[in-house]
Motif scaffolding. Structure first.
Motif, mmCIF file in Angstrom:
data_model
loop_
_atom_site.group_PDB
_atom_site.id
_atom_site.type_symbol
_atom_site.label_atom_id
_atom_site.label_comp_id
_atom_site.label_asym_id
_atom_site.label_seq_id
_atom_site.Cartn_x
_atom_site.Cartn_y
_atom_site.Cartn_z
ATOM 1 N N ALA C 2 -5.233 5.681 18.012
ATOM 2 C CA ALA C 2 -3.839 5.544 18.404
ATOM 3 C C ALA C 2 -3.640 4.453 19.453
ATOM 4 O O ALA C 2 -2.685 3.686 19.405
ATOM 5 C CB ALA C 2 -3.339 6.865 18.964
ATOM 6 N N HIS C 5 -2.519 0.525 18.875
ATOM 7 C CA HIS C 5 -1.544 0.146 17.861
ATOM 8 C C HIS C 5 -0.214 -0.126 18.543
ATOM 9 O O HIS C 5 0.169 0.602 19.450
ATOM 10 C CB HIS C 5 -1.341 1.285 16.862
ATOM 11 C CG HIS C 5 -2.162 1.084 15.635
ATOM 12 N ND1 HIS C 5 -1.911 0.096 14.728
ATOM 13 C CD2 HIS C 5 -3.245 1.727 15.201
ATOM 14 C CE1 HIS C 5 -2.807 0.156 13.770
ATOM 15 N NE2 HIS C 5 -3.640 1.126 14.036
ATOM 16 N N VAL C 113 1.895 1.300 10.566
ATOM 17 C CA VAL C 113 1.152 0.106 10.960
ATOM 18 C C VAL C 113 2.011 -1.134 10.729
ATOM 19 O O VAL C 113 1.960 -2.087 11.498
ATOM 20 C CB VAL C 113 -0.167 0.015 10.154
ATOM 21 C CG1 VAL C 113 -0.880 -1.303 10.388
ATOM 22 C CG2 VAL C 113 -1.080 1.187 10.519
ATOM 23 N N ARG C 114 2.801 -1.106 9.665
ATOM 24 C CA ARG C 114 3.643 -2.265 9.323
ATOM 25 C C ARG C 114 4.992 -1.764 8.827
ATOM 26 O O ARG C 114 5.081 -1.262 7.697
ATOM 27 C CB ARG C 114 2.932 -3.075 8.235
ATOM 28 C CG ARG C 114 3.754 -4.215 7.670
ATOM 29 C CD ARG C 114 3.880 -5.352 8.661
ATOM 30 N NE ARG C 114 4.263 -6.576 7.989
ATOM 31 C CZ ARG C 114 5.521 -6.954 7.746
ATOM 32 N NH1 ARG C 114 6.523 -6.186 8.105
ATOM 33 N NH2 ARG C 114 5.753 -8.102 7.137
ATOM 34 N N VAL C 121 3.748 0.299 5.650
ATOM 35 C CA VAL C 121 2.336 0.631 5.483
ATOM 36 C C VAL C 121 1.926 1.550 6.627
ATOM 37 O O VAL C 121 2.233 1.290 7.794
ATOM 38 C CB VAL C 121 1.465 -0.634 5.453
ATOM 39 C CG1 VAL C 121 -0.008 -0.274 5.297
ATOM 40 C CG2 VAL C 121 1.906 -1.536 4.301
ATOM 41 N N THR C 122 1.243 2.629 6.266
ATOM 42 C CA THR C 122 0.878 3.647 7.245
ATOM 43 C C THR C 122 -0.622 3.927 7.203
ATOM 44 O O THR C 122 -1.281 3.674 6.198
ATOM 45 C CB THR C 122 1.631 4.958 6.952
ATOM 46 O OG1 THR C 122 1.266 5.403 5.637
ATOM 47 C CG2 THR C 122 3.134 4.781 7.022
ATOM 48 N N LEU C 123 -1.105 4.446 8.321
ATOM 49 C CA LEU C 123 -2.514 4.845 8.432
ATOM 50 C C LEU C 123 -2.528 6.323 8.802
ATOM 51 O O LEU C 123 -1.858 6.732 9.760
ATOM 52 C CB LEU C 123 -3.195 4.010 9.527
ATOM 53 C CG LEU C 123 -4.657 4.283 9.830
ATOM 54 C CD1 LEU C 123 -5.553 4.021 8.616
ATOM 55 C CD2 LEU C 123 -5.124 3.406 11.006
ATOM 56 N N THR C 141 -4.798 5.407 3.831
ATOM 57 C CA THR C 141 -3.786 4.363 3.952
ATOM 58 C C THR C 141 -2.743 4.646 2.880
ATOM 59 O O THR C 141 -3.087 5.005 1.758
ATOM 60 C CB THR C 141 -4.361 2.947 3.762
ATOM 61 O OG1 THR C 141 -5.028 2.860 2.498
ATOM 62 C CG2 THR C 141 -5.351 2.592 4.864
ATOM 63 N N ALA C 142 -1.466 4.506 3.233
ATOM 64 C CA ALA C 142 -0.394 4.861 2.299
ATOM 65 C C ALA C 142 0.752 3.877 2.421
ATOM 66 O O ALA C 142 1.036 3.378 3.509
ATOM 67 C CB ALA C 142 0.116 6.271 2.585
ATOM 68 N N THR C 143 1.392 3.606 1.287
ATOM 69 C CA THR C 143 2.578 2.748 1.261
ATOM 70 C C THR C 143 3.809 3.590 0.984
ATOM 71 O O THR C 143 3.806 4.397 0.052
ATOM 72 C CB THR C 143 2.468 1.687 0.142
ATOM 73 O OG1 THR C 143 1.270 0.950 0.306
ATOM 74 C CG2 THR C 143 3.648 0.721 0.198
#
Lengths: 154, 154, 154, 154
Positions: C2, C5, C113-114, C121-123, C141-143
């Protein structure tokens, strides 16, 4: 894997010419020695011969070179279903490397599985070809984002 | 992302020398213009300058070139935790491409998240560097299989 | 992970209330026994106690239950950065399962993350908690696709 | 997609009985309402009816429930090719969610693409079934680690 996937109609009759000319404008493909060998609606094949400059230290083709041609095949497969003036952009891909990159040449095949309006989902494969026999060495799933402008892949 | 990850001790005191020499024996890295710039236990950075021969047709660095250096950083990060004589092999990776490959040079960072006996799980990132500022443009997760022999990456 | 970021500002001051109320309207989360325990801008934690009905045959929590809470944490993390009236939809995720689902309870943490306009975009991570100690057992990781309407996750 | 994949021979003639009995010992599958409907060498299908307790807040089946049955189908597909006394464990999977979970029931199909000695690579699909018609709504690739002992999935 090709046989029982549905095929999707192109929105631009010049899809093949656009795919082939877009490919030739990708310097990395020339750097790797890759060429586009088949362009159908929603399906593209790229070939890359075994060569010393694309290897890792044990004499196999580097996973990065394999990934590059499979991602490119998936991107151009999506491109063949785009209307004129639109493009696609790889937003993510995942590759399973099942066998080492050993063979005379490598065939990357990309096909569109889900041609959405915003995102296109593709399935890619890489075959190592030796003496006319093909062995599946890698499998990819990739998402392409549709761009109103020509975008990254045109 | 680096800060609060645990660090893992190397099993071979020569981990850095092994990592650097293994890297120089990967012709694809030379083809792409990449070099290894940092080797720590469980953490490796690779740098690749922007160059015409690694682009796609819109003037950005090709996703395949980005993927190749991040995968390689993850592989060598795993290598640094291997005992002498053992190697690793990428079995799969997934990359999210968050921004185009635009910048002066690209830094791929790979770190080991889970150093298992059979499989090592790694997290990779790619930063585009421009005027000294770094922007995160891609994120990867990759699995490396441990090889009793030097294997693919040594 | 964490710590370093970047954090992103919310576009809707009621992001926490929206996240918590959206969560309670997901019957699968109640079926699994999961609850949302932390909602910050771009960061969400979900907790799920070990329970017999979510196991596989060897007494560990099923990978499917782990994946479900990490995906949900990532989805709501994205939700916290959406303007009022907009929602998100998971388009893809990848999870690395690093250790068996063994522990008193499981904490799924999702972070953005983005935060793109079209895709976020996630972590995600999952920790097994036992006697107050947390062990990282899975990484995702997931969109998430941004939906103009409340969409799937609201 | 099934048609032109090679089929692999089972190493244990009781593969079907082992698959079916292993499945019934997974409480999460009962919790979701899923049952195993087809067990062939290297290929397994699982069915899950639409039901209120597995939804998200917009009335669609939660991506977590879809992922759980596709992962399980891939795991048991790998199991059918294991010798007696060996098992498999999911080490990673990636799923592309192409359409919402809407339909009367959901069929998850898992097949082995590469039956390695250490790792098995599988391809999974999920179809939404409505009025006898099947629509592909999700695609997964998953890696299973071979366990000398019965392991996680037996």
């Amino acid at each position: 894997m090709a046989a029982d996937h549905p095929r999707f109609p192109p929105k631009d009759p010049d899809f093949e010419e656009r795919g082939r000319s877009g490919f030739t404008r990708q310097p990395l493909m020339a750097t790797l020695g890759a060429e586009i060998v088949l362009v159908e609606p929603g399906y593209v094949e790229i070939a890359m011969p075994f060569a010393p400059h694309i290897l890792q230290q044990h004499g196999f083709v580097h996973a990065g070179a394999i990934s590059a041609i499979v991602d490119t095949a998936c991107g151009f497969a999506a491109m063949t279903l785009m209307p004129r003036g639109a493009g696609v952009l790889t937003t993510e891909f995942k590759i399973n490397l099942m066998s080492p990159g050993k063979g005379e040449r490598f065939i990357a095949a990309g096909r569109v599985v889900r041609p959405g309006n915003k995102l296109m989902v593709t399935l890619g494969e890489c075959f190592a070809e030796t003496g006319g026999t093909r062995k599946l060495i890698a499998m990819m799933t990739a998402t392409m984002m549709v761009m109103d402008t020509p975008g990254i892949v045109d």
